[in-house]
Scaffold this motif. Structure first.
Motif, PDB file in Angstrom:
ATOM      1  N   VAL A  56      12.369  22.879  23.537  1.00 55.15           N
ATOM      2  CA  VAL A  56      11.739  23.446  22.334  1.00 55.15           C
ATOM      3  C   VAL A  56      10.239  23.180  22.332  1.00 55.15           C
ATOM      4  N   GLY A  57       9.481  24.118  21.729  1.00 54.31           N
ATOM      5  CA  GLY A  57       8.046  23.915  21.550  1.00 54.31           C
ATOM      6  C   GLY A  57       7.841  22.755  20.601  1.00 54.31           C
ATOM      7  N   LEU A  64      11.871  32.691  11.062  1.00 51.72           N
ATOM      8  CA  LEU A  64      11.977  31.849  12.254  1.00 51.72           C
ATOM      9  C   LEU A  64      13.193  32.341  13.024  1.00 51.72           C
ATOM     10  N   ILE A 101       2.658  28.113   8.295  1.00 53.75           N
ATOM     11  CA  ILE A 101       3.898  27.340   8.436  1.00 53.75           C
ATOM     12  C   ILE A 101       4.010  26.875   9.893  1.00 53.75           C
ATOM     13  N   GLY A 102       4.788  25.854  10.097  1.00 58.38           N
ATOM     14  CA  GLY A 102       4.892  25.312  11.449  1.00 58.38           C
ATOM     15  C   GLY A 102       6.228  24.650  11.712  1.00 58.38           C
ATOM     16  N   LEU A 103       6.429  24.303  12.970  1.00 59.15           N
ATOM     17  CA  LEU A 103       7.648  23.590  13.388  1.00 59.15           C
ATOM     18  C   LEU A 103       7.242  22.419  14.266  1.00 59.15           C
ATOM     19  N   MET A 160       4.165  23.802  16.638  1.00 57.30           N
ATOM     20  CA  MET A 160       3.763  25.199  16.457  1.00 57.30           C
ATOM     21  C   MET A 160       3.250  25.386  15.035  1.00 57.30           C
ATOM     22  N   PHE A 190       8.927  19.159  16.626  1.00 57.67           N
ATOM     23  CA  PHE A 190      10.100  18.479  17.173  1.00 57.67           C
ATOM     24  C   PHE A 190       9.651  17.216  17.894  1.00 57.67           C
ATOM     25  N   HIS A 246       1.798  28.745  12.640  1.00 52.90           N
ATOM     26  CA  HIS A 246       1.452  30.167  12.577  1.00 52.90           C
ATOM     27  C   HIS A 246       1.027  30.523  11.156  1.00 52.90           C
ATOM     28  N   MET A 296      15.534  31.031  15.608  1.00 56.96           N
ATOM     29  CA  MET A 296      15.751  29.700  16.178  1.00 56.96           C
ATOM     30  C   MET A 296      17.044  29.632  16.968  1.00 56.96           C
ATOM     31  N   THR A 312      13.750  28.614  25.441  1.00 54.25           N
ATOM     32  CA  THR A 312      14.442  28.348  24.179  1.00 54.25           C
ATOM     33  C   THR A 312      13.730  29.053  23.030  1.00 54.25           C
ATOM     34  N   MET A 313      14.524  29.730  22.210  1.00 51.99           N
ATOM     35  CA  MET A 313      13.933  30.517  21.140  1.00 51.99           C
ATOM     36  C   MET A 313      13.537  29.650  19.946  1.00 51.99           C
ATOM     37  N   THR A 314      12.244  29.505  19.740  1.00 52.96           N
ATOM     38  CA  THR A 314      11.715  28.897  18.504  1.00 52.96           C
ATOM     39  C   THR A 314      10.501  29.744  18.135  1.00 52.96           C
ATOM     40  N   GLU A 315      10.772  30.909  17.595  1.00 54.65           N
ATOM     41  CA  GLU A 315       9.692  31.862  17.324  1.00 54.65           C
ATOM     42  C   GLU A 315       9.438  31.975  15.828  1.00 54.65           C
ATOM     43  N   ILE A 316       8.167  32.198  15.481  1.00 51.63           N
ATOM     44  CA  ILE A 316       7.814  32.437  14.082  1.00 51.63           C
ATOM     45  C   ILE A 316       7.205  33.831  13.973  1.00 51.63           C
TER      46      ILE A 316
END
Lengths: 266, 205
Positions: free
Chosen positions: B26-27, B47, B135-137, B30, B139, B32, B49, A36-40
């Motif tokens: 999903v990760g 991003l 910045i980060g994500l 994260m 879930f 970065h 997404m 799944t694409m969750t890229e930064i």
């Protein structure tokens, strides 16, 4: 006549449930290689990073498809050649006013071409599904994925050449299929040996027929390898040349064996 | 390829995609950070997404408060939060601004990722020192809502289409076979009659 033969061969090889099983298995393997694409990314480099991750996904998909494609190709070619010998159908085919070369080519094409189309379209579909956001991204994915088409074809030609050689040597369906499966597993297993087992020799396994297709694709579409990896030192065209060599190395002797009626002389 | 086989292929592909898309991939956490941003300069992130639904976008955290970094060799101050006034702007893949405010980092903002594509983040440093702004994500774990919506929808469409087409194919082939059987029977019975009539013909004459 050749077209009729090809149609009947396609019907015979890809009869129910072979086509459904192959599509399902290839799709499952290709899908399991994507994430799944969750890229930064940073704003300055996101286009190049995006292309890099498309390349990685395509190479991963091709790598994960290598073993199933080997097995399916081997099995189908064994079924095509050896079963015809075993059931006596080959004698009928050879008595028809068609050259031996045509029979060989038809049998070969009936397995390799549909399998190439299935493998490539599945790889493209899975990658496009993962990265599609607008027309431009779809074009980017397609421009990368199109390189996978000749590479899959060349790889399958090697596997089919190996399987047809085994089939012509044994001329029995079950032994031919079993020997092809065992050979595929053995060569696949040897190609995956890690550096801690065989030392520096592991670096050169990229030149084996099992790893060369994914490395060739990776080098052509610009996949990034570790700085000291041997992949960086090899030209993509050298890898493509190596693949062409592999694709004919078993095919030509098998073709000559079949067309020069060696089995009749035996 | 007949209609039943087309349906079966669609059903198989749809079911495999359904299995894959119905679970969360999903990760979970994260963070970065790319380079540093000088005062009054703007840095950008992108991003890419999948449409995975609601998640938390964070700005200014090098580690999350509930997830302490425990690497003894490293100075813990390396992971201190960045406290800085910034102007934050977020654009969705359709270039629509979904967030634009002056804020003080660190913050966590709940975002709805409902479209696949590039979400652009612009951060303007309004402080007095050059610094990196991570910045980060985040879930939530095992939330079915964070599955890929477009793949899930496509899988349902393919599965339904496949099931319907396969069923139609089976019905059509059953009816066709049944009719063929009946017509064969009719032909057979006609032949019998014909034979009987022809046999009887001399007697009739």
């Amino acid at each position: 006549m050749q077209l009729d033969l090809l149609t009947s061969e396609l019907r015979k090889v890809w009869g129910r449930p072979i086509l459904e099983l192959v599509i399902g298995f290839v799709f499952l393997m290709a899908l399991s290689s994507t994430q799944t694409m969750t890229e930064i990314y940073s704003l300055e480099q996101y286009q190049s990073n995006f292309q890099l991750i498309i390349a990685e996904t395509l190479v991963d998909a091709l790598t994960s498809l290598t073993l199933p494609l080997t097995l399916f190709c081997g099995l189908l070619v064994s079924l095509s050649f050896a079963r015809d010998y075993e059931q006596g159908l080959m004698q009928t085919l050879l008595s028809l006013p068609i050259s031996r070369a045509s029979i060989f080519v038809v049998k070969f094409v009936a397995v390799v071409v549909p399998l190439t189309v299935i493998a490539w379209s599945t790889t493209f579909f899975v990658t496009a599904l993962n990265f599609y956001s607008d027309t431009n991204t779809l074009i980017t994915v397609f421009s990368h994925a199109i390189w996978a088409l000749p590479i899959i074809l060349l790889a399958l030609m090697f596997y089919a050449g190996m399987a047809s050689m085994i089939s012509l040597a044994t001329r029995k369906t079950v032994p031919a299929a079993l020997i092809t499966l065992l050979t595929s597993f053995f060569v696949g297993f040897v190609s995956m040996l890690p550096e801690r087992t065989i030392g520096a020799l592991a670096n050169y396994l990229i030149f084996t027929p099992y790893k060369a297709p994914s490395v060739a694709l990776g080098r052509i579409i610009g996949m990034r390898y570790l700085p000291d990896a041997i992949e960086n030192t090899v030209s993509p065209w050298v890898m493509l040349g190596l693949l062409i060599f592999y694709s004919v190395v078993l095919l030509v002797p098998t073709y000559l064996y079949f067309t020069k009626k060696f089995e009749v002389k035996e | 390829m007949n209609i039943t086989r087309l349906g079966l292929v669609s059903l198989i592909v749809g079911l495999i995609l359904l299995l894959n898309a119905s679970s969360q991939h999903v990760g979970l956490n994260m963070i970065h950070s790319y380079g540093e941003i000088a005062p009054n300069q703007t840095g950008g992130y992108v991003l890419f997404m999948a449409p995975v639904g609601t998640g938390n976008f964070t700005c200014g955290y090098y580690r999350y408060p509930d997830r302490p970094v425990s690497i003894p060799e490293l100075d813990p101050s390396l992971f201190d939060d960045v406290v800085l006034p910034v102007h934050l702007k977020i654009e969705d893949p359709t270039n629509k601004t979904v967030f634009e405010h002056d804020i003080v980092t660190p913050i966590s903002y709940e975002m709805d990722f409902n479209v696949r594509g590039f979400y652009k983040i612009y951060i303007t440093n309004q402080g007095n020192e050059t610094t990196g702004i991570p910045i980060g994500l985040r879930f939530t774990q095992y939330e079915p809502i964070n599955r890929e919506a477009d793949k899930y929808l496509l899988s349902i469409v393919l599965t339904t289409f496949g099931a319907v087409v396969t069923a139609v194919g089976f019905v059509v082939s059953f009816v066709f076979k049944h009719r063929k059987q009946r017509s064969n029977l009719a032909v057979n019975s006609g032949l019998t009659k014909h034979v009987m009539v022809s046999e009887v013909q001399p007697w009739l004459w």
